[in-house]
Design an enzyme around this catalytic site. Structure first.
Site, PDB file in Angstrom:
ATOM      1  N   THR A 392       0.852  -1.170   0.000  1.00 45.24           N
ATOM      2  CA  THR A 392       0.000   0.000   0.000  1.00 45.24           C
ATOM      3  C   THR A 392       0.893   1.227   0.000  1.00 45.24           C
ATOM      4  OG1 THR A 392      -1.650  -1.205   1.286  1.00 45.24           O
ATOM      5  CG2 THR A 392      -1.794   1.182   1.354  1.00 45.24           C
ATOM      6  N   THR A 393       0.344   2.383  -0.359  1.00 48.03           N
ATOM      7  CA  THR A 393       1.048   3.638  -0.144  1.00 48.03           C
ATOM      8  C   THR A 393       0.129   4.614   0.571  1.00 48.03           C
ATOM      9  OG1 THR A 393       2.385   5.372  -1.180  1.00 48.03           O
ATOM     10  CG2 THR A 393       0.395   4.716  -2.344  1.00 48.03           C
TER      11      THR A 393
END
Length: 578
Positions: A392-393
């Site tokens: 994820t970011t």
């Protein structure tokens, strides 16, 4: 000759004496100041300072993404414009974690209106992807990779809605830096190179993925320049035509061709009819802070329930300070109870009732808190383990006017489904892997239904202070959010120290296993083990506990703050005054 040597030796001794006298004189006059500065610099519990500015501040996992956001702010864009620019850049420079083939959740704070807005840009399952269909394929569990793990990507529609409602710039301007970087290439940083190398086998299962992401039939190494002209072209089409380029144009045709190539079920209507949704964030109070999360289908409700349970215990007081056995035991046990409820109730609320009000109530938390034994770890607090992904970011922005964005975006697992639409330059996510094939579950797979989601943006306020924060990492996220808030509210850390502080994580939903970074003292780990916790010791700054970004604004002072987690390659950066 001997006399010359003696004279030189004497001169040397005199120079040393004069130097010592100068030092002694300085210490006599200002030694306490020197000692204070030296102690503060050497003994503080954080690796870097907060970024502090009256102008806008961005925080992301990549210096290139942060610089893209700063440039947008400096050219007149606001926090939403900067967030879109940063998110687009992250899809270029960290393609295994996120990109236009994934989903998006955002909390926006509109300073002028003093109002929070939530955007759920998570996609739905193809209409024809049903439990019965997968059973006929011989499947009894939800696939975690491949074509049947793909749901409609929501990020591009999310960008469009954000830009239309809040943006000052055109989408074309917001995407320009990402397009240039994808076309010209970038040197691969350290963390990204490690993530890439771990997914070579998955990428080799799809010819288009191999072609794009394994140049020379291998993952790029640290500092090798990686170019992605196909992604530059896709982003260029979105810049010119907006969301329709993705859901109705040439990009959609490439997605559907990939689905057909792998015998998938996604149709033209599945893409064309998709729309992200504006929603009201949910909240609870914790000490003197109000904490906001997104409502289901995201796991943010787990953060709030965990905090409500933790609030029943004297964290930060005598014998329960940061890193103490009592504090960690309480938080670990609160995590188990909150996640037990997440496992049972979390799902897409459309078409069914999810007991959000009950799970958020202080009464519910008080009853759950009674189940915590201060002397013994509980190993059977609930339902089974749910498969997890940690790729994820997260990014956050505050602009000079006080508008704030808390944004999280993901492919779910690294390189998602492993499937790349030929000529498109991005991977399709595998978020559908979070559905279950149990028809009695509220999270049962169904066409045009969204799966339960792990990615959650956070927001909090205390008086004149507003804070946008997030910590990524699959099912790590809710427990990491709660620990971060405790660091701020209970242990009185600044935002940089709070995001850096050692954390624990427990990806499983049953058992007494727990992982924690080795900065938790050996004595405390031994005492936790004596209570029944089965501890796996992680490294000093472990990716297992997720990486976070934070921005905070003090509206009374008109000052912004930024923090970036050393567990990632990124930075917090401030715009220059103009």
């Amino acid at each position: 000759m001997r006399g010359v040597v003696q004279r030189e030796a004497l001169r040397g001794r005199m120079r040393n004496l004069r130097r010592l006298l100068r030092i002694g004189f300085f210490v006599l006059l200002g030694g306490s100041l020197l000692k204070g500065v030296e102690t503060d610099a050497q003994d503080r519990g954080q690796t870097r300072s907060m970024v502090i500015s009256k102008g806008g501040i961005v925080a992301s996992e990549s210096p290139l993404a942060s610089q893209a956001g700063v440039r947008i702010l400096e050219s007149g864009g606001n926090a939403v414009d900067a967030a879109i620019a940063m998110n687009a850049m992250m899809g270029v420079v960290e393609p295994m974690m996120n990109g236009i083939g994934g989903d998006l959740f955002v909390i926006v704070y509109d300073a002028k209106a003093n109002k929070l807005y939530g955007l759920n840009a998570s996609g739905w399952a193809p209409k024809a992807l049903t439990i019965d269909f997968l059973h006929k394929q011989g499947l009894r569990d939800m696939p975690q990779t491949g074509v049947h793990s793909i749901t409609v990507p929501g990020v591009v529609d999310g960008w469009q809605k954000l830009a239309d409602k809040f943006g000052r710039k055109k989408l074309k301007d917001d995407l320009a830096a990402a397009i240039r970087t994808a076309q010209d290439g970038f040197p691969v940083p350290e963390w990204v190179a490690a993530y890439w190398a771990a997914e070579v086998d998955l990428l080799r299962t799809d010819d288009a993925a191999t072609s794009v992401y394994l140049p020379g039939d291998r993952a790029p190494k640290v500092a090798e320049v990686f170019k992605n002209p196909d992604l530059a072209a896709s982003l260029g089409q979105i810049a010119e035509r907006g969301r329709d380029a993705f859901y109705k144009g040439e990009i959609s045709k490439k997605i559907l061709d990939a689905e057909k190539r792998h015998n998938g079920t996604m149709s033209e209507k599945d893409l064309a009819e998709y729309s992200s949704e504006w929603v009201e964030p949910i909240s609870t109070t914790y000490r003197d802070w109000t904490v906001f999360e997104m409502p289901p289908n995201g796991q943010g409700i787990g953060v709030l329930e965990m905090l409500n349970i933790m609030e029943k215990f004297p964290l930060g007081e005598k014998d329960s300070g940061f890193g103490s056995t009592k504090a960690l035991h309480t938080m670990i046990e609160a995590k188990k109870l909150a996640y037990a409820d997440v496992a049972r109730y979390l799902a897409d609320p459309r078409g069914q009732r999810i007991p959000v009000a009950t799970l958020l109530s202080k009464t519910w938390a008080a009853e759950r808190a009674k189940l915590i034994d201060p002397d013994k770890a509980a190993c059977d607090t609930a339902a089974g383990e749910i498969a997890g992904g940690s790729d994820t970011t997260y990014l956050s922005v505050v602009d000079r006017d006080g508008n704030m964005v808390s944004l999280i975006q993901s492919n779910y697992a690294a390189f998602g489904s492993g499937i790349v639409p030929a000529g498109a330059g991005f991977v399709l996510h595998n978020r559908g892997g979070l559905f279950t094939l149990d028809p009695s579950s509220p999270n049962a797979l169904a066409g045009h239904k969204r799966p339960r989601h792990t990615i959650i943006p956070g927001f909090a306020q205390n008086g004149d202070k507003r804070m946008a924060f997030g910590i990524m990492g699959g099912w790590n996220q809710a427990q990491a959010h709660a620990q971060f808030i405790a660091n701020i509210a209970d242990f009185k850390m600044n935002i940089q120290a709070a995001v850096e502080a050692p954390r624990f994580t427990k990806y499983t939903f049953t058992g007494c296993d727990v992982e924690m970074e080795n900065r938790v003292s050996g004595k405390v780990r031994d005492e936790l083990s004596a209570k029944g916790h089965q501890i796996k010791v992680l490294g000093t700054f472990s990716s297992r506990v997720g990486g976070g970004q934070v921005v905070l604004r003090d509206f009374a002072a008109g000052v912004n703050y930024g923090a970036s987690d050393p567990r990632k390659d990124g930075q917090a950066a401030a715009e220059l005054p103009f």
